[in-house]
Write an enzyme that holds these catalytic residues in place. Structure first.
Site, PDB file in Angstrom:
ATOM      1  N   LYS A 229       0.814  -1.222   0.000  1.00 16.57           N
ATOM      2  CA  LYS A 229       0.000   0.000   0.000  1.00 16.57           C
ATOM      3  C   LYS A 229       0.841   1.262   0.000  1.00 16.57           C
ATOM      4  O   LYS A 229       2.016   1.264   0.336  1.00 16.57           O
ATOM      5  CB  LYS A 229      -0.992  -0.034   1.165  1.00 16.57           C
ATOM      6  CG  LYS A 229      -2.168  -0.961   0.808  1.00 16.57           C
ATOM      7  CD  LYS A 229      -3.368  -0.825   1.684  1.00 16.57           C
ATOM      8  CE  LYS A 229      -4.473  -1.727   1.099  1.00 16.57           C
ATOM      9  NZ  LYS A 229      -5.485  -2.098   2.077  1.00 16.57           N
TER      10      LYS A 229
ATOM     11  N   ARG B 153      -3.785  -9.948   4.844  1.00 22.06           N
ATOM     12  CA  ARG B 153      -4.190 -10.074   3.431  1.00 22.06           C
ATOM     13  C   ARG B 153      -3.059  -9.520   2.573  1.00 22.06           C
ATOM     14  O   ARG B 153      -2.744  -8.334   2.661  1.00 22.06           O
ATOM     15  CB  ARG B 153      -5.480  -9.283   3.212  1.00 22.06           C
ATOM     16  CG  ARG B 153      -5.996  -9.292   1.774  1.00 22.06           C
ATOM     17  CD  ARG B 153      -7.216  -8.395   1.647  1.00 22.06           C
ATOM     18  NE  ARG B 153      -7.737  -8.385   0.300  1.00 22.06           N
ATOM     19  CZ  ARG B 153      -7.289  -7.610  -0.679  1.00 22.06           C
ATOM     20  NH1 ARG B 153      -6.278  -6.778  -0.461  1.00 22.06           N
ATOM     21  NH2 ARG B 153      -7.823  -7.671  -1.875  1.00 22.06           N
TER      22      ARG B 153
HETATM   23  N1  HH2 Z   1      -7.490  -3.691   0.532  1.00 21.22           N
HETATM   24  C1  HH2 Z   1      -7.742  -3.737  -0.801  1.00 21.22           C
HETATM   25  C2  HH2 Z   1      -8.823  -4.482  -1.290  1.00 21.22           C
HETATM   26  N2  HH2 Z   1      -9.597  -5.207  -0.459  1.00 21.22           N
HETATM   27  N3  HH2 Z   1     -10.113  -5.966   1.726  1.00 21.22           N
HETATM   28  C3  HH2 Z   1      -9.884  -5.952   3.042  1.00 21.22           C
HETATM   29  N4  HH2 Z   1     -10.642  -6.668   3.868  1.00 21.22           N
HETATM   30  N5  HH2 Z   1      -8.859  -5.210   3.580  1.00 21.22           N
HETATM   31  C4  HH2 Z   1      -8.033  -4.453   2.802  1.00 21.22           C
HETATM   32  O1  HH2 Z   1      -7.141  -3.775   3.351  1.00 21.22           O
HETATM   33  C5  HH2 Z   1      -8.264  -4.436   1.384  1.00 21.22           C
HETATM   34  C6  HH2 Z   1      -9.352  -5.215   0.879  1.00 21.22           C
HETATM   35  C7  HH2 Z   1      -6.881  -2.967  -1.758  1.00 21.22           C
HETATM   36  O2  HH2 Z   1      -5.840  -3.782  -2.229  1.00 21.22           O
HETATM   37  P1  HH2 Z   1      -5.806  -4.564  -3.638  1.00 21.22           P
HETATM   38  O3  HH2 Z   1      -6.845  -5.617  -3.698  1.00 21.22           O
HETATM   39  O4  HH2 Z   1      -4.433  -5.052  -3.856  1.00 21.22           O
HETATM   40  O5  HH2 Z   1      -6.036  -3.423  -4.725  1.00 21.22           O
HETATM   41  P2  HH2 Z   1      -7.245  -2.992  -5.625  1.00 21.22           P
HETATM   42  O6  HH2 Z   1      -8.362  -2.554  -4.729  1.00 21.22           O
HETATM   43  O7  HH2 Z   1      -6.685  -1.879  -6.468  1.00 21.22           O
HETATM   44  O8  HH2 Z   1      -7.670  -4.191  -6.443  1.00 21.22           O
END
Ligand code: HH2
Length: 402
Positions: free
Chosen positions: A339, A373
């Protein structure tokens, strides 16, 4: 339906970096006391109660300067901080409950139960998902991220092809992931929202192949009840809702399937009067809403939502004060992976944030998170195994091992 009075209790761990001022900055002092300073001297724990009634706050004020108690105002009204070792704080909770009756007693018993267990050294270590129970008794669980999106911030476009997505999920499971979290809509700031039709077009071919193949549970990262319903019909076990039950049909959809649920804190603006209280209150509130919709607490995991409606400073404060979230009584999931908060400290792009992610995953596990995660499963499994070994030195190591 019983409406619960707005009350909140949580425990924070005070460390050598905390000053009385930093913990008290958020509650407006009206007694001139020094609870946090007292907490440091007495053993490192602070109990914070929010939303007290006037006669309740008078009871705390009447406890006097020792044990260290301070009263003031927080976002839910009159608030109180009490500092000291677990035994003293437990005694205070018991004394407080003895003075209550009726609806207030029921409300405070409900919110004080989990922090009192936390003070007794107990942690919420189980998560029910459909007909399975995931245990965090001996180790921190690792949730591997599979983004089937063109625009996710660190891996957008890599797994849009269903065959590549399935292969990657199998690789993550082989690397030690305990859960695979599949997302088909990027939630990064500035991402273009996707309608349910497109989200399902991306998800369906992946889930259809993955559900029968994957040995570990699958969670779907969606805030749309319609998508959750379809995914649950295909056999996924968990819904990861980054809106914290924003869709009014979400809780009943999850309840009907008997699925596991991640409730994540989210906010439109990165503006808080008292960050930790507001995040904790949101999670407690949504936990109660889930319960009313028929989801028992055992099925729910809470997530402070790093980066969602929060700037880097907010994220670091939440990391540091994670025990306040753990003491709410449900297993906690933390998602620090690659992040921006890491990039802001190290000056690195999303592909060079592995060490930062490792540090934050280690801290999360150490401070009581049950699940992290992450994208980089193999590395983080090694990190959490090491933290788990320190948490419980008797586990997994022969007594005379070198
Ligand atoms: N962060 C992201 C997406 N989903 N779910 C939970 N429970 N907690 C988190 O911190 C969280 C989440 C963002 O990360 P990522 O999936 O890598 O990115 P994107 O939203 O751009 O797909």
């Amino acid at each position: 339906m019983i409406s619960m009075p707005p009350v909140l209790a949580r425990v924070e761990v005070v460390d050598r970096f905390d000053t009385a001022e930093s913990l008290l900055a958020e509650i407006q002092d009206d007694s001139g006391g020094h609870a946090a300073a007292g907490a440091r001297a007495l053993g490192g724990f602070v109990l914070r109660l929010d939303g007290l009634a006037p006669e309740e706050v008078r009871w705390f004020a009447g406890l006097g300067p020792h044990p260290a108690v301070i009263t003031g105002y927080g976002p839910l009204g009159p608030a109180c901080l009490a500092g000291g070792p677990p035994s003293l704080l437990t005694e205070i909770c018991q004394g407080f409950l003895q003075n209550l009756s009726g609806e207030r007693l029921a409300a405070w018993q409900d919110v004080l139960g989990p922090p009192m267990e936390f003070l007794a050294g107990k942690r919420p270590r189980y998560w029910q998902i459909r007909d399975r129970v995931l245990s965090m008794q001996n180790r921190t669980l690792v949730m591997g991220i599979l983004n089937v999106t063109p625009d996710s911030f660190s891996d957008g476009g890599r797994y849009l092809d269903p065959a590549a997505a399935v292969d990657h999920a199998l690789e993550l499971a082989a690397a030690g992931a305990d859960i695979i979290d599949v997302g088909a809509e990027s939630t990064r700031p500035g991402a273009v929202p996707v309608d349910a039709g497109e989200e399902w077009r991306r998800l369906e071919p992946v889930l259809e192949r993955l559900v029968p193949k994957l040995g570990v549970p699958i969670s779907v990262d969606t805030y749309k009840a319609e998508i959750a319903r379809r995914a649950l019909e295909l056999g996924v076990q968990i819904i990861n809702d980054v809106s914290g039950l924003g869709d009014p049909a979400m809780a009943s959809t999850v309840a009907n399937a008997g699925a596991g649920l991640v409730i994540m804190h989210n906010a439109e603006k990165a503006q808080y009067q008292d960050l930790v209280t507001e995040v904790a209150w949101f999670l407690r509130n949504r936990l109660a809403a889930a319960r009313r919709a028929g989801i028992p607490d055992e099925f729910v995991v809470c997530d402070p939502g790093l980066g969602f409606g929060k700037n880097a400073r907010h994220n670091f404060v939440l990391m540091k004060r994670l025990p306040a979230i753990v003491s709410l009584g449900r297993p906690v999931l933390v998602g620090p992976s690659r992040k921006r908060m890491i990039g802001q400290v190290l000056g690195t792009g999303p592909q060079e944030r592995l060490e930062g992610t490792m540090a934050l995953a280690a801290l999360s596990a150490w401070m009581g998170a049950g699940i992290v995660r992450v994208h980089d499963v193999a590395a983080i499994v090694r990190v959490t195994r090491m933290i788990d070994a320190v948490q419980d030195p008797t586990w997994g190591v022969a007594p005379d091992g070198g």
